[in-house]
Structure formats: structure tokens, C-alpha cells
Design an enzyme around this catalytic site. Structure first.
Site, mmCIF file in Angstrom:
data_model
loop_
_atom_site.group_PDB
_atom_site.id
_atom_site.type_symbol
_atom_site.label_atom_id
_atom_site.label_comp_id
_atom_site.label_asym_id
_atom_site.label_seq_id
_atom_site.Cartn_x
_atom_site.Cartn_y
_atom_site.Cartn_z
ATOM 1 N N TYR A 52 -29.028 64.336 -26.721
ATOM 2 C CA TYR A 52 -29.596 63.007 -27.342
ATOM 3 C C TYR A 52 -30.844 62.390 -26.105
ATOM 4 O O TYR A 52 -30.021 60.921 -25.544
ATOM 5 C CB TYR A 52 -29.672 62.932 -28.318
ATOM 6 N N GLU A 54 -33.535 60.301 -25.737
ATOM 7 C CA GLU A 54 -34.827 59.814 -26.290
ATOM 8 C C GLU A 54 -35.327 58.446 -25.231
ATOM 9 O O GLU A 54 -34.287 57.560 -25.459
ATOM 10 C CB GLU A 54 -35.387 59.302 -27.433
ATOM 11 N N ASP A 199 -56.896 70.458 -15.488
ATOM 12 C CA ASP A 199 -55.650 70.752 -16.513
ATOM 13 C C ASP A 199 -55.069 72.177 -15.746
ATOM 14 O O ASP A 199 -56.254 73.369 -15.416
ATOM 15 C CB ASP A 199 -56.243 71.434 -17.912
ATOM 16 N N THR A 226 -49.031 73.615 -17.310
ATOM 17 C CA THR A 226 -47.419 74.032 -17.834
ATOM 18 C C THR A 226 -47.206 74.562 -16.097
ATOM 19 O O THR A 226 -47.040 73.961 -15.348
ATOM 20 C CB THR A 226 -47.857 75.785 -17.826
ATOM 21 N N LYS A 229 -46.511 79.640 -16.021
ATOM 22 C CA LYS A 229 -47.126 80.337 -15.283
ATOM 23 C C LYS A 229 -47.075 81.221 -14.113
ATOM 24 O O LYS A 229 -45.961 80.775 -14.101
ATOM 25 C CB LYS A 229 -48.806 80.104 -15.671
ATOM 26 N N ARG A 235 -40.425 77.504 -19.383
ATOM 27 C CA ARG A 235 -42.061 77.003 -20.440
ATOM 28 C C ARG A 235 -41.591 75.743 -20.769
ATOM 29 O O ARG A 235 -40.939 74.937 -21.557
ATOM 30 C CB ARG A 235 -41.127 77.977 -21.687
HETATM 31 C C1 LIG Z 1 -51.767 78.604 -21.357
HETATM 32 C C2 LIG Z 1 -52.715 76.818 -20.784
HETATM 33 C C3 LIG Z 1 -52.236 76.030 -21.842
HETATM 34 C C4 LIG Z 1 -51.449 75.760 -22.563
HETATM 35 O O1 LIG Z 1 -49.676 76.017 -22.889
HETATM 36 P P1 LIG Z 1 -48.790 76.302 -23.558
HETATM 37 O O2 LIG Z 1 -47.877 76.130 -22.973
HETATM 38 O O3 LIG Z 1 -48.911 77.720 -23.788
HETATM 39 O O4 LIG Z 1 -49.338 75.389 -24.716
HETATM 40 C C5 LIG Z 1 -53.579 74.853 -21.962
HETATM 41 N N1 LIG Z 1 -54.411 74.985 -20.784
HETATM 42 C C6 LIG Z 1 -54.455 76.494 -19.960
HETATM 43 C C7 LIG Z 1 -55.873 75.822 -19.147
HETATM 44 C C8 LIG Z 1 -53.782 76.929 -19.849
HETATM 45 O O5 LIG Z 1 -53.748 77.935 -19.089
#
Ligand SMILES: *Cc1c(COP(=O)(O)O)cnc(C)c1O
Length: 419
Positions: A52, A54, A199, A226, A229, A235
Site C-alpha cells: 500500500y 497511498e 489525450d 494510456t 497502446k 495497462r
Molecule cells: C484507449 C483510450 C482511452 C481509454 O483508455 P483505457 O485504458 O481503456 O481506459 C482514452 N482515450 C483515448 C483517446 C483512447 O484511445
């Protein structure tokens, strides 16, 4: 691997090894997926999952943080270096949480966000009506001016921004194959007093690998992403602040204690390992190859006369209108290609006339294939195999293509580490 699991829990052991085989034998074209190194997986399965932590390094609510502090500090420093940011928060569990924390940090209930239209490539977390976010914040949209080239309607964006006075102008997408005009975003954002946020969930690896433009070089205030990807890590989520310390403090508070409890320290260690890999020159070679491979696949489809949304790609993904091009729905295409050993997803295209559960398009990309060492020639062959299936739609073709995709996969084993 999995010695203890095999002895203790055969059901889960069987499912995991089944998944291992599926990943090894198939061709993965889902553009949001990738294969992590075994170093990343070792960090994920480490003793850090027991701890933990936090709070933040140096400011924790529990004792025994000598090593967690070291891990999180390294993750933060590497993330900052990788993206040219002054501040980083590495604790969000995934991309959706990174976006939520960003909204909670920068907005009050009722405030407006101007983001990409969802049917033009935006993401669920950019204000889809099914998310709770829309009960709290007001989302308004910009779109492409021309679906055939992908150009965004910046004039409309400016008009909507002036009218709606958003607190956040949000760039970013999960199904858009082009680069954005970051200068226009920043100038429109500044004009209406909005923070400019991107994002980069899908293209983080391309930015980190210097194969795509970095929004921070154009004055964006905040980046969310993220890590799993194109960035090829565990993840998870990541929030970066270019230079404003007040914003960074608000973001830290929004993540913890605002939204999450204890951070996943094993995942944070794995993020640090991934950032370390992405800082190596070889990752730049990878990122450039991802794009070259996507262009090679797009070229095959274009030569075949297919309709690609925006007419091609500048990044890692392709969006094809298979309904118009091959007389097959996105859902049916996804299913047949899956049977042929090619995994991808059905996807709505801009202003789709078909239903969301069986739309007109498919979305596919090259991050995972490129990790396996595929180059332009092999990617072009995969595109030709896809077209064979989309045209013939019969079992004999699917079986023939299945045999070939298995061979291609066997010839390119999933790597255990990256030089
Ligand atoms: C994949 C994605 C997310 C979300 O990511 P998760 O890890 O699945 O919650 C947010 N924004 C965009 C543009 C994405 O492609």
C-alpha cells in the site's frame, strides 16, 4: 513460466496459456494493442503488488516506502524526460481514469469541454452520453470538414469555442488516422481562455519515439495518455503537465485522494521499465516503422480502390469503409477476418448510416505486428490477405488465409525483449 499457477489453479492456468497461444498464432491488428517485454511483465508480477502506498513519494500514509518511492520517482522522471514535461502523475489505473482526473482537476461541475465528435474519431471518455461524465460536465463538439482528407473544421471549432466558452479545448482520438494542426488548437484555446489538453492514448508511442509531433512543443497545457497502446507498456494511465505547477498540483489531488485509493505499485514499476525502453534509440526505429507499415497497408487498400476514411494514414491506424468498398458490414468483416487469424475491430465511420453494433467500417493498425518484426512487405501481404477475405467471404478463402496467417505469425515470434 506459471509453474505455481499450473499446480494450484488449472482452470486459470488453462485460460492463460490458451490466451498465450492465441496471441502467438494470430495476427494482431487491433491498433490499441501491443506486446510488452518480459521485463515489463516481471515488474507487473513483482512483490510491489503487496504494498500500500497511498500518497506520493516522500508523502505517504503508510510506512515502508523506501523502494516504492524509488520506483515511483523513477517512473515520474522518465515520463517527464520522454515527453518533455515538467510534471507527471503515473498513478492512474488506465486511460479513462487519467481523463476523469484531468476533468476533475481542471473543471467545476457544469463546465464545458470542446472535444472531437465521437463518430469522427473521438473517445468514449470525451463525453459519450453513456458515461457518467456527461452528468457532470457539458461536452460540445468539433468535426472533420472533409471526411475524404480528414481536415478538421477549424473555423467551426473557433465559432463553437467563442459561443460555448469551454474551459478545456480537448484534442485526441482513438479512430483518426491523421495529425492535427496543434498550432490552431493552441491559438483557438488561448483566444477563448480555455486550457488546451490532448489525450494521446493512441499515439503516445509515436510521440515518445519522435515519429509524431509532440503537442507540448506547440504549447499544449496537459497531456493524458494510456501506457499500453503504441507506448508498449503495462495497462495504465499517465497525466503530464507541460509547465504549470498549480495545474500539476490540482491533478495530483484529483488522482489521490480525489478519485483513487492506493496506487498499483507493480504497474508503476512496469511503467518505469516501459519508459526506460521508450527512451532508447531503438524505440524511435520502432515508432517510425509502425507508421511506414501502416502506410504500406493503406497503399494496398487504396490501389484496390477501397474507401479509406481521410484517404489514408499518417499514424499507426487505418479506418476502412468496407460496406461501400466490399459490400460487407464491419461486424461481418471482423468475424470473417478473426476466423482467418486476423484480429481487428469493427468501427463506425464518420456519419455512419449503419447501426453502432454493426457499422460500415473496420479499424486496424500496425503497433503489434511491428513489435513482432513485420516490415512493409509483410504488412502489404497481410493487407492483400484481408482483401481476399473481404471480397470472397467464403469458407475456403478464410481457411486458406488462416493457414498463411499462421505461417506469418510463426515466422515472427513475439519478442521477449527489445534491443
Ligand atoms: C484507449 C483510450 C482511452 C481509454 O483508455 P483505457 O485504458 O481503456 O481506459 C482514452 N482515450 C483515448 C483517446 C483512447 O484511445
Amino acid at each position: 513460466m506459471y509453474d505455481f499457477l499450473r499446480d494450484q489453479d488449472t482452470d486459470i492456468y488453462d485460460a492463460i496459456t490458451g490466451e498465450d497461444t492465441r496471441q502467438a498464432e494470430g495476427l494482431e491488428l487491433i491498433p490499441s494493442e501491443n506486446y510488452v517485454s518480459l521485463a515489463v511483465r516481471e515488474a507487473l508480477s513483482s512483490s510491489l503488488t503487496n504494498k500500500y502506498a497511498e500518497g506520493y513519494p516522500g508523502k505517504r500514509y503508510y510506512g515502508g516506502q523506501e523502494f516504492t518511492d524509488k520506483v515511483e520517482t523513477l517512473a515520474i522522471e522518465r515520463a517527464k524526460q520522454l515527453f518533455g514535461a515538467k510534471f507527471a502523475n503515473v498513478q492512474t489505473h488506465a486511460g479513462a481514469q487519467a481523463n476523469m482526473a484531468m476533468y476533475f482537476a481542471l473543471l467545476s461541475p457544469g463546465d464545458t469541454v470542446l472535444g472531437m465528435d465521437l463518430s469522427h474519431g473521438g473517445h468514449l471518455t470525451h463525453g459519450h452520453p453513456v458515461t457518467y461524465l456527461t452528468k457532470i460536465f457539458n461536452f460540445v463538439r468539433y468535426k472533420m470538414k472533409d471526411v475524404e482528407t480528414g481536415e478538421i473544421d477549424y473555423d467551426e471549432m473557433r465559432e463553437v469555442a467563442k459561443r460555448e466558452k469551454p474551459k478545456i479545448l480537448l484534442a485526441g482520438y482513438s479512430a483518426y488516422p491523421r495529425e492535427l494542426d496543434y498550432e490552431k488548437f493552441v491559438s483557438i484555446g488561448r483566444e477563448v481562455g480555455a486550457l488546451v489538453v490532448m489525450d494521446v492514448a493512441h499515439i503516445a508511442g509515436l510521440i515518445a519515439g519522435k515519429a509524431a509531433k509532440n503537442p507540448f512543443d506547440y504549447g499544449f497545457d496537459v497531456i493524458t495518455t494510456t501506457t499500453h497502446k503504441t507506448l508498449r507498456g503495462p495497462r495504465g494511465g499517465l497525466i503530464l503537465t507541460r509547465e504549470d505547477e498549480e495545474i500539476a498540483k490540482k491533478i495530483d489531488k484529483a488522482v489521490f485522494p480525489g478519485m483513487q485509493g492506493g496506487p498499483l505499485m507493480n504497474t508503476i514499476a512496469a511503467k518505469a521499465v516501459c519508459f526506460g525502453e521508450a527512451l532508447k534509440p531503438s524505440f524511435q526505429t520502432y515508432a517510425a516503422q509502425v507508421i511506414q507499415n501502416a502506410k504500406a497497408m493503406a497503399d494496398v487498400f487504396i490501389t484496390d480502390g477501397a474507401r479509406l476514411i481521410t484517404g489514408g494514414t499518417d499514424n499507426h491506424l487505418i479506418l476502412a469503409d468496407v460496406w461501400t468498398s466490399y459490400g460487407i458490414s464491419g461486424g461481418e468483416a471482423e468475424k470473417l477476418l478473426d476466423e482467418a487469424g486476423i484480429t481487428l475491430n469493427k468501427n463506425a465511420i464518420a456519419d455512419d448510416t449503419r447501426k453502432p453494433m454493426d457499422p460500415s467500417g473496420i479499424r486496424f493498425g500496425t503497433p503489434a505486428l511491428t513489435t513482432r518484426g513485420f516490415k512493409e512487405a509483410e504488412c502489404a501481404e497481410v493487407a492483400r490477405l484481408m482483401i481476399e477475405v473481404l471480397r470472397a467471404k467464403d469458407t475456403a478463402t478464410v481457411e486458406r488465409v488462416r493457414a498463411r496467417t499462421k505461417e506469418l505469425a510463426a515466422a515472427h515470434p513475439i519478442p521477449e525483449s527489445f534491443a
